[in-house]
Design a protein around this motif. Sequence first.
Motif, PDB file in Angstrom:
ATOM      1  N   GLU A 142      44.297  35.892  49.736  1.00  0.00           N
ATOM      2  CA  GLU A 142      44.771  36.823  48.522  1.00  0.00           C
ATOM      3  C   GLU A 142      46.298  36.977  48.482  1.00  0.00           C
ATOM      4  O   GLU A 142      46.754  37.262  47.276  1.00  0.00           O
ATOM      5  N   THR A 143      47.009  36.480  49.336  1.00  0.00           N
ATOM      6  CA  THR A 143      48.321  36.444  49.084  1.00  0.00           C
ATOM      7  C   THR A 143      48.847  35.108  48.635  1.00  0.00           C
ATOM      8  O   THR A 143      48.254  34.140  48.839  1.00  0.00           O
ATOM      9  N   GLU A 144      50.158  35.229  48.242  1.00  0.00           N
ATOM     10  CA  GLU A 144      50.644  33.835  47.800  1.00  0.00           C
ATOM     11  C   GLU A 144      51.558  33.285  48.910  1.00  0.00           C
ATOM     12  O   GLU A 144      52.601  33.885  49.302  1.00  0.00           O
ATOM     13  N   ALA A 145      50.706  32.478  49.941  1.00  0.00           N
ATOM     14  CA  ALA A 145      51.548  32.018  51.042  1.00  0.00           C
ATOM     15  C   ALA A 145      52.429  30.798  50.775  1.00  0.00           C
ATOM     16  O   ALA A 145      52.586  30.211  49.662  1.00  0.00           O
ATOM     17  N   ASP A 146      53.076  30.216  51.826  1.00  0.00           N
ATOM     18  CA  ASP A 146      53.941  29.204  51.700  1.00  0.00           C
ATOM     19  C   ASP A 146      53.910  28.402  52.815  1.00  0.00           C
ATOM     20  O   ASP A 146      53.239  28.623  53.825  1.00  0.00           O
ATOM     21  N   GLN A 313      52.556  11.504  62.550  1.00  0.00           N
ATOM     22  CA  GLN A 313      52.767  12.767  62.710  1.00  0.00           C
ATOM     23  C   GLN A 313      52.291  13.626  61.579  1.00  0.00           C
ATOM     24  O   GLN A 313      52.265  13.133  60.222  1.00  0.00           O
ATOM     25  N   CYS A 314      51.602  14.833  61.809  1.00  0.00           N
ATOM     26  CA  CYS A 314      51.027  15.555  60.787  1.00  0.00           C
ATOM     27  C   CYS A 314      51.044  17.310  61.385  1.00  0.00           C
ATOM     28  O   CYS A 314      49.956  17.474  61.967  1.00  0.00           O
ATOM     29  N   SER A 315      52.033  17.842  60.767  1.00  0.00           N
ATOM     30  CA  SER A 315      52.002  19.106  61.619  1.00  0.00           C
ATOM     31  C   SER A 315      52.544  20.226  60.354  1.00  0.00           C
ATOM     32  O   SER A 315      53.262  19.928  59.576  1.00  0.00           O
ATOM     33  N   ALA A 316      51.804  21.485  60.423  1.00  0.00           N
ATOM     34  CA  ALA A 316      52.263  22.406  59.239  1.00  0.00           C
ATOM     35  C   ALA A 316      52.695  23.375  59.776  1.00  0.00           C
ATOM     36  O   ALA A 316      52.256  23.999  61.121  1.00  0.00           O
ATOM     37  N   ILE A 317      53.926  24.072  58.957  1.00  0.00           N
ATOM     38  CA  ILE A 317      54.186  25.600  59.443  1.00  0.00           C
ATOM     39  C   ILE A 317      53.824  26.215  58.261  1.00  0.00           C
ATOM     40  O   ILE A 317      54.157  25.718  56.943  1.00  0.00           O
ATOM     41  N   LEU A 318      53.092  27.463  58.490  1.00  0.00           N
ATOM     42  CA  LEU A 318      52.478  28.143  57.117  1.00  0.00           C
ATOM     43  C   LEU A 318      53.206  29.505  57.250  1.00  0.00           C
ATOM     44  O   LEU A 318      53.210  30.177  58.345  1.00  0.00           O
ATOM     45  N   ILE A 319      53.676  30.094  56.325  1.00  0.00           N
ATOM     46  CA  ILE A 319      54.341  31.439  56.155  1.00  0.00           C
ATOM     47  C   ILE A 319      53.725  32.392  55.305  1.00  0.00           C
ATOM     48  O   ILE A 319      53.510  31.947  53.954  1.00  0.00           O
ATOM     49  N   ARG A 320      53.372  33.399  55.661  1.00  0.00           N
ATOM     50  CA  ARG A 320      52.733  34.430  54.859  1.00  0.00           C
ATOM     51  C   ARG A 320      53.251  34.889  53.482  1.00  0.00           C
ATOM     52  O   ARG A 320      52.572  34.963  52.373  1.00  0.00           O
ATOM     53  N   GLU A 321      54.541  35.206  53.787  1.00  0.00           N
ATOM     54  CA  GLU A 321      55.227  35.672  52.552  1.00  0.00           C
ATOM     55  C   GLU A 321      55.908  34.437  51.811  1.00  0.00           C
ATOM     56  O   GLU A 321      56.643  33.969  52.415  1.00  0.00           O
ATOM     57  N   LYS A 322      55.588  34.276  50.688  1.00  0.00           N
ATOM     58  CA  LYS A 322      56.358  33.289  49.801  1.00  0.00           C
ATOM     59  C   LYS A 322      57.614  33.575  49.622  1.00  0.00           C
ATOM     60  O   LYS A 322      57.968  34.733  49.605  1.00  0.00           O
ATOM     61  N   GLY A 323      58.411  32.617  49.649  1.00  0.00           N
ATOM     62  CA  GLY A 323      59.859  32.499  49.162  1.00  0.00           C
ATOM     63  C   GLY A 323      60.716  32.714  50.384  1.00  0.00           C
ATOM     64  O   GLY A 323      62.067  32.357  50.319  1.00  0.00           O
ATOM     65  N   GLY A 350      61.847  20.135  48.664  1.00  0.00           N
ATOM     66  CA  GLY A 350      62.462  19.698  49.769  1.00  0.00           C
ATOM     67  C   GLY A 350      63.617  20.617  50.432  1.00  0.00           C
ATOM     68  O   GLY A 350      63.953  20.678  51.672  1.00  0.00           O
ATOM     69  N   ASP A 351      64.044  21.481  49.512  1.00  0.00           N
ATOM     70  CA  ASP A 351      65.124  22.425  49.876  1.00  0.00           C
ATOM     71  C   ASP A 351      64.622  23.389  50.939  1.00  0.00           C
ATOM     72  O   ASP A 351      65.273  24.417  51.323  1.00  0.00           O
ATOM     73  N   LYS A 352      63.230  23.646  50.879  1.00  0.00           N
ATOM     74  CA  LYS A 352      62.591  24.557  51.894  1.00  0.00           C
ATOM     75  C   LYS A 352      63.013  24.072  53.322  1.00  0.00           C
ATOM     76  O   LYS A 352      62.745  24.794  54.269  1.00  0.00           O
ATOM     77  N   ALA A 353      62.885  22.701  53.406  1.00  0.00           N
ATOM     78  CA  ALA A 353      62.957  22.158  54.882  1.00  0.00           C
ATOM     79  C   ALA A 353      64.324  22.203  55.632  1.00  0.00           C
ATOM     80  O   ALA A 353      65.482  22.160  54.860  1.00  0.00           O
ATOM     81  N   ILE A 354      64.109  21.929  56.858  1.00  0.00           N
ATOM     82  CA  ILE A 354      65.670  21.776  57.452  1.00  0.00           C
ATOM     83  C   ILE A 354      65.958  20.264  57.690  1.00  0.00           C
ATOM     84  O   ILE A 354      67.209  20.029  57.954  1.00  0.00           O
TER      85      ILE A 354
END
Lengths: 495, 495
Positions: A142-146, A313-323, A350-354
């Motif tokens: 339901e939410t716009e996750a990221d 390698q294949c690992s995801a970090i998922l964040i509920r609050e978009k942005g 790319g700029d979301k990444a460390i």
Amino acid sequence: MRKKSVHPFQSTDNDVKKEVNTENLMTNLSNSYASDLLPSKDDKDLTKCFLLQVVNILLHYIEKTFDVKSKILDFHHPHQLLEGHPRYFNQLSSGLDVIGLAGEWLTATANTNMFTYEIAPVFTVMETILLKKMCEIIGWGETEADGIFSPGGSISNLYGILVARYKQYPEIRTKGMRALPCIVLFVSEQGHYSVKKAAAILGIGTDNVIEVKCDERGKMIPAELEKNVLQAKRKGQTPFCVTATAGSTVFGAFDPLHNIADICEMHKLWMHVDAAWGGGLLLSRDHSYKLSGIERANSVTWNPHKLMGVPLQCSAILIREKGLLGACNQMGAGYLFQPDKLYNVDFDTGDKAIQCGRHVDIFKLWLMWKARGTYGFEAQINRYMELAKYFYKVLKKKDNFKLVFDAEPEFTNVCFWYFPPRLKHIPKGFERDQELQKIAPKIKAQMIEEGTAMISYQPCGDKVNFFRMVFSNPATRQRDVDYLIDEIQRLGKDL
Amino acid sequence: MRKKSVHPFQSTDNDVKKEVNTENLMTNLSNSYASDLLPSKDDKDLTKCFLLQVVNILLHYIEKTFDVKSKILDFHHPHQLLEGHPRYFNQLSSGLDVIGLAGEWLTATANTNMFTYEIAPVFTVMETILLKKMCEIIGWGETEADGIFSPGGSISNLYGILVARYKQYPEIRTKGMRALPCIVLFVSEQGHYSVKKAAAILGIGTDNVIEVKCDERGKMIPAELEKNVLQAKRKGQTPFCVTATAGSTVFGAFDPLHNIADICEMHKLWMHVDAAWGGGLLLSRDHSYKLSGIERANSVTWNPHKLMGVPLQCSAILIREKGLLGACNQMGAGYLFQPDKLYNVDFDTGDKAIQCGRHVDIFKLWLMWKARGTYGFEAQINRYMELAKYFYKVLKKKDNFKLVFDAEPEFTNVCFWYFPPRLKHIPKGFERDQELQKIAPKIKAQMIEEGTAMISYQPCGDKVNFFRMVFSNPATRQRDVDYLIDEIQRLGKDL
């Protein structure tokens, strides 16, 4: 290369297959399924044929790349790439990581980089689609996750804690930790060590990671968590985050996520779930209830390179609050992230990444998901669970094996000791433990030297060295389990 | 597969070569050099033959892996693997990243993980050898240095600052930033944005990254650094680290490392050199002097996936003082890093990393180095430098191009504006800049849409959008440079 429209393997006669020569192998694979490949079926020729066809396509690509007459790129806008693929994940088939391997070969051949859409348009869009898919599976439809794919579970956990800290204290980016109160976070004593590592890196300090006690099965005890939170507050510390574990490394334990979510809500703490290992279980309708409550998390680590068998390698970090992820990490480097580009720059992830340059980890996952579908992953994961149950039952019947926790496994981890005959009659206690702790390392050393099998061992708390069996290899069968047990007995009986 | 002992390509007649069919291609490659492959020579057949042989070996490996009758591993101790390879880097040949690609395919097929020696023995030993090699090239041959391969330059820079902080304040690991004084670090205004990103992640805060002014060429001004250090001290801040840049992203500038090292020594600051881009220049005897002083650094970031053309990802962080990296990062997880193993656990390098599982980035670099040797890298890098010089000279002669900095390039970056005829007679100033800034984005958008070329642009300080040409693609020739110039003129002349 000559092509035939008739599939040469429709005969079921194995001998006929064997005689097919390499050239005939390079034929139309359209009637084959991923499940026809090694190790699901012992069809070496078909597997070889499949991989040779992949290579043929790659060689053609390489030739074209070096041809100055060809276009340097054939540009499509993100929305164009998003159109027309309604059946992305709808295929009912099951297979094996030969597909993932082909994906990785292709990725290597493309040799591009995830920082902007213009450089990796297809891969960037695939990442967006699969992150959305994974968020839906978690229950954030339901939410716009990221989210973002990172170089492994430890980095994903670091992202979770990094974003948690930023959400509570956005000034951290500019002012640093000295502008913050003494923030503390909580993880079970069975949680992965990467949480402490992250605390050290982030300048929080490992002293400010509070370890919460577990029950005998390795699950965080919610009452203990609550007690620790209150204690920290009384000491003037500021709790900001709880890292729950879904599938702990050693015991495969699932923390009670709903209870933990209740506590997080009450105390306004960020809830991160480290489902690096257990996340794949969400794909099994029989077993996903073990992660119930994960939909209440603020962030989740999920490694397809573990239970789902995607090549590393294949690992995801998922964040509920978009942005949040972008706000936390972006630096807006002028040379990469120009706002005056010709396309929708939301796809410049790319700029979301460390990181700056980022390896393409998405294609192999996308290809595997397309080849086998969610049902294919589910079938394989259910099979691992069956194997773990079988293993547990066999061990339970054997006199000289002892389970670390005697109950049907919740996950594919099964922990146990082997007792050589001479130890069986020594009563439980310090003296026996002194001997028992040497057994697993000796058996493993023997296995490595002989090259017969590979199994992990470790001590844990007051439990001396025990073996940990884990099922996540698609090639494993019941006969391999039986073999392992025999092998441990053979190598250990005279120790 | 049939094998011949005679090499079929000894004839110099091109027509004869062309008629060799695929089967004959699968022959002994022992008389071929990496420099015979695409794009060094336009020999598509040989390149195809080479890659097909690689695939053949990989397919054999895959079959063997799934064969239960084969040994699960054939164990060798680290010292055994280290023996017998005196000519690891001694081959005089030059080639192309088709070799790197083959390395990446093999890595994907092995699908292992760098955390312990038992899991990736050969790769772990290769990493040790190449890190040593790179440290020697930097000039740390006399000391016992250390390092690790990371998922990219940004993470390597983060490692540098992380270890710098730990060296000065070992209590950071447990107590966090709040136990430290207000520490600050310095980087030039042309340094990479990952330094600020690292400061945000590490809890230092971007406000505590002090940007040092550069000269017109983009090099840090040592007198400005010294002034900033003294200013910070007066303000009660505690300087702890300087990040110098060797090969800046936009201008390709080299900071004056000796002068910076003097200041670091005087003020007892850690000197980190971000040579992610410029590090490869150390392999060129003609150009390595530009990094003179790097041997005085405490840590260095060097990305073989940039100038050296290794497939992404391949980045090293090198630390002059041995032991620091481990001390800073280790958590000693019982389930991975058991002290009671049968081999020398110094080779279990995983606990030095901020990751847990770690992708194998070393093999492709090792293979490329073995195939072409240091001389091969040198020849290719010198060629890039020649191309940059050629490009500069051509632009200098053209009326409608203007160089951002008018001097022979120090590195392969060449920055320039294109002036459409209608702008040429507007005098320098705000009005012209307003128009000029739109030119590069428009030309690039056109290039992307038509797929004819790909070049970066950005604004920088008071300079509006300009193009940045970079030479690091082994397939580039003078004719491609000429083509790019023509193409910019064609697309830009009516803007």
